[in-house]
Write a protein that holds these residues in place. Structure first.
Motif, PDB file in Angstrom:
ATOM      1  N   ARG A 168       1.466   2.711  -3.458  1.00 51.13           N
ATOM      2  CA  ARG A 168       0.349   3.198  -4.246  1.00 51.13           C
ATOM      3  C   ARG A 168       0.653   4.532  -4.956  1.00 51.13           C
ATOM      4  O   ARG A 168       0.340   4.679  -6.146  1.00 51.13           O
ATOM      5  N   PRO A 169       1.247   5.541  -4.282  1.00 52.83           N
ATOM      6  CA  PRO A 169       1.516   6.803  -4.993  1.00 52.83           C
ATOM      7  C   PRO A 169       2.401   6.635  -6.227  1.00 52.83           C
ATOM      8  O   PRO A 169       2.199   7.314  -7.235  1.00 52.83           O
ATOM      9  N   LEU A 173     -15.398   7.269  -6.929  1.00 53.19           N
ATOM     10  CA  LEU A 173     -14.184   8.094  -6.949  1.00 53.19           C
ATOM     11  C   LEU A 173     -14.400   9.543  -7.360  1.00 53.19           C
ATOM     12  O   LEU A 173     -13.589  10.415  -7.019  1.00 53.19           O
ATOM     13  N   VAL A 229       0.143   5.178  -8.946  1.00 54.75           N
ATOM     14  CA  VAL A 229      -0.741   6.220  -9.481  1.00 54.75           C
ATOM     15  C   VAL A 229       0.022   7.138 -10.434  1.00 54.75           C
ATOM     16  O   VAL A 229      -0.468   7.481 -11.519  1.00 54.75           O
ATOM     17  N   THR A 276      -7.989   5.326  -3.405  1.00 51.30           N
ATOM     18  CA  THR A 276      -7.181   5.171  -2.210  1.00 51.30           C
ATOM     19  C   THR A 276      -7.427   3.795  -1.610  1.00 51.30           C
ATOM     20  O   THR A 276      -8.306   3.045  -2.049  1.00 51.30           O
ATOM     21  N   GLN A 277      -6.673   3.470  -0.561  1.00 61.32           N
ATOM     22  CA  GLN A 277      -6.863   2.185   0.104  1.00 61.32           C
ATOM     23  C   GLN A 277      -8.286   2.054   0.637  1.00 61.32           C
ATOM     24  O   GLN A 277      -8.881   0.983   0.602  1.00 61.32           O
ATOM     25  N   GLU A 278      -8.864   3.158   1.103  1.00 54.90           N
ATOM     26  CA  GLU A 278     -10.213   3.133   1.669  1.00 54.90           C
ATOM     27  C   GLU A 278     -11.274   2.832   0.613  1.00 54.90           C
ATOM     28  O   GLU A 278     -12.396   2.434   0.947  1.00 54.90           O
ATOM     29  N   ASP A 279     -10.944   3.022  -0.666  1.00 50.31           N
ATOM     30  CA  ASP A 279     -11.919   2.775  -1.735  1.00 50.31           C
ATOM     31  C   ASP A 279     -12.008   1.310  -2.132  1.00 50.31           C
ATOM     32  O   ASP A 279     -12.949   0.908  -2.820  1.00 50.31           O
ATOM     33  N   THR A 280     -11.029   0.514  -1.725  1.00 52.23           N
ATOM     34  CA  THR A 280     -10.919  -0.859  -2.234  1.00 52.23           C
ATOM     35  C   THR A 280     -12.200  -1.658  -2.034  1.00 52.23           C
ATOM     36  O   THR A 280     -12.705  -2.307  -2.960  1.00 52.23           O
ATOM     37  N   GLU A 312       0.821  -1.209   0.000  1.00 49.05           N
ATOM     38  CA  GLU A 312       0.000   0.000   0.000  1.00 49.05           C
ATOM     39  C   GLU A 312       0.857   1.261   0.000  1.00 49.05           C
ATOM     40  O   GLU A 312       0.469   2.293  -0.549  1.00 49.05           O
ATOM     41  N   ARG A 321     -11.182  11.218  -8.838  1.00 47.10           N
ATOM     42  CA  ARG A 321      -9.880  11.174  -8.157  1.00 47.10           C
ATOM     43  C   ARG A 321      -9.296   9.756  -8.215  1.00 47.10           C
ATOM     44  O   ARG A 321     -10.021   8.792  -8.455  1.00 47.10           O
ATOM     45  N   LEU A 343      -5.875  -0.289  -9.716  1.00 44.41           N
ATOM     46  CA  LEU A 343      -5.516   1.111  -9.969  1.00 44.41           C
ATOM     47  C   LEU A 343      -5.528   1.432 -11.458  1.00 44.41           C
ATOM     48  O   LEU A 343      -6.114   2.436 -11.896  1.00 44.41           O
TER      49      LEU A 343
END
Length: 454
Positions: A114-115, A299, A118, A305-309, A111, A302, A413
């Motif tokens: 991730r940036p 989203l 992206v 994020t991890q919270e969207d998984t 995680e 945007r 992603l």
């Protein structure tokens, strides 16, 4: 225990081998259709190849009795090109490598990458934005370039954008080379000798040199203190700093083998998954529309994020269904290190066991309408109660893919960010055909048009 699994008599083997060389998947289908879920193919006096196609068989071989099965002889040609990395090694060496690398691929550690992922996807989309609407691209090639960029930046702190084309061509050449050797029974004893007498081996050596030059540059840059925006230790740091029990560092040859393994496996399987996913979406407008609706709703433009998984339920179902139909690693082979019994059938020491994800994923006794593209089968209500080894895109057991968390974050992603801005449609009249090599690539370029979403 029954005496011997059903299968062809020895005199039928030459014909089956010829079909296996020209069309391995068709050969497997025909064999299973004729003899059932368990088939024994006589390879030599006292030795056989066993084909097992049910989830229970997978669980037995890869999980319950995994200590009785080692890497099959079919991996030997692959070692000629990627060496003894995590994919091809066995025994104590594999245990040491796994202990070293496993912590870097925990979900929490991945995680943190991730940036970088992206940023890589955004670079690709920015490049697409400069092209006219309706531009034709090779989906397999562009996804390979994207995932190579991601692997380079996130695992090795390296900018590999300038190496996309050369690495793509080299990987394809090496996969073809390995596949040719594996398909030829005369080369199973000595793949090194076989390579030297095989047509095109100089081309294969040049491809290997291409990969080795990229790896050497990445190592040299790190030793010289040149990085790619690293904020925390990465896989290359771990390999360079690794020490064995006697205090010695990893050898230059072993360092090279590990890096090549992650270059080739780390980007190739994800690229293949994404290419097949884009193809399948282009054939199913209603599936794609539902995907777009979920992405837009969750989203609102945007990056995820991890919270969207947990909210991207349909997105993950689409990717899982693509990997069910076209598993990047389509077959798994093991050699029996001791006598065993699988599903009531005997397996002798020295026999080879094949548990092919391609057939397990399409078993009509497990999957309803197995040839159909239906992501809803992976929604929670329909997936409940399904055998946990009916879906094995990352293998299973201790030898399961170490990078499965990395791969899933990467492909989610990429698919989400592409879906936010573009639709890719297959050119009319073109129908991709799987190319059976080490992975399940499309045979020809997957030509698709890029169109911006309104």
């Amino acid at each position: 225990m029954r005496a011997r699994a059903p299968g062809p008599r020895p005199h039928r083997m030459p014909g089956l081998l010829r079909l296996a060389v020209s069309d391995p998947i068709r050969s497997m289908y025909q064999t299973v259709s004729r003899y059932g879920d368990v088939v024994r193919l006589p390879l030599a006096p006292g030795r056989g190849i066993h084909l097992f196609c049910r989830p229970e068989h997978v669980e037995h071989v890869l999980v319950d009795r995994e200590q009785r099965y080692g890497k099959a002889f079919t991996y030997r040609p692959l070692r000629e090109w990627i060496g003894l990395g995590l994919i091809t090694s066995d025994g104590e060496l594999w245990e040491t490598q796994r202990r070293l690398i496993q912590p870097l691929f925990s979900h929490r550690q991945v995680e943190n990458l991730r940036p970088l992922m992206v940023a890589a996807v955004d670079r690709m989309l920015t490049e697409w934005d400069s092209r006219p609407d309706g531009t034709v691209v090779d989906a397999t090639g562009v996804m390979s370039g994207l995932t190579l960029d991601i692997v380079g930046a996130s695992l090795f702190g390296a900018d590999l954008t300038g190496d996309r084309d050369s690495v793509y061509d080299a990987v394809e050449t090496l996969q073809d080379a390995v596949t040719k050797v594996i398909k030829n029974p005369l080369t199973w004893v000595s793949p090194r000798a076989a390579r030297r007498v095989s047509p095109g081996f100089r081309q294969w050596d040049r491809a290997k040199d291409t990969i080795d030059q990229v790896v050497a540059r990445v190592i040299a840059d790190r030793r010289a203190g040149r990085g790619h925006g690293r904020e925390r230790p990465d896989l290359l740091d771990a390999l360079l700093e690794a020490r064995y029990e006697d205090g010695s560092a990893i050898s230059p040859g072993q360092l090279r083998d590990e890096i090549v393994t992650f270059f080739m496996a780390g980007h190739e399987t994800s690229a293949t998954c994404l290419a097949w996913t884009l193809y399948l979406l282009s054939t199913a407008p209603e599936v794609r529309e539902r995907l777009e609706e979920e992405v837009d709703s969750v989203l609102a433009g945007r990056p995820p994020t991890q919270e969207d998984t947990d909210k991207l339920v349909w997105t993950r179902a689409v990717l899982h269904e693509a990997m069910r139909l076209y598993p990047p690693v389509w077959t798994v082979e093991r050699d029996a290190a001791a006598d065993d019994e699988v599903g009531g059938w005997p397996v002798r020491e020295g026999d080879t066991v094949i548990v092919p994800p391609y057939l397990v994923h399409r078993h009509p006794g497990v999957w309803e309408s197995p040839e159909a593209f239906d992501p809803s089968r992976f929604l929670p209500d329909r997936a409940a109660g399904r055998h946990r080894h009916a879906f094995i895109p990352f293998g299973g057991g201790k030898r399961g893919c170490i990078g499965n968390a990395f791969a899933m974050i990467e492909v989610v992603l990429a698919l989400v960010m592409v879906t936010q801005r573009y639709r890719l449609d297959l050119l009319p009249g073109f129908e991709p055909v799987p190319k059976v090599t080490v992975t399940l690539r499309p045979l020809h370029e997957m030509a698709m048009t890029l169109r911006r979403r309104d």
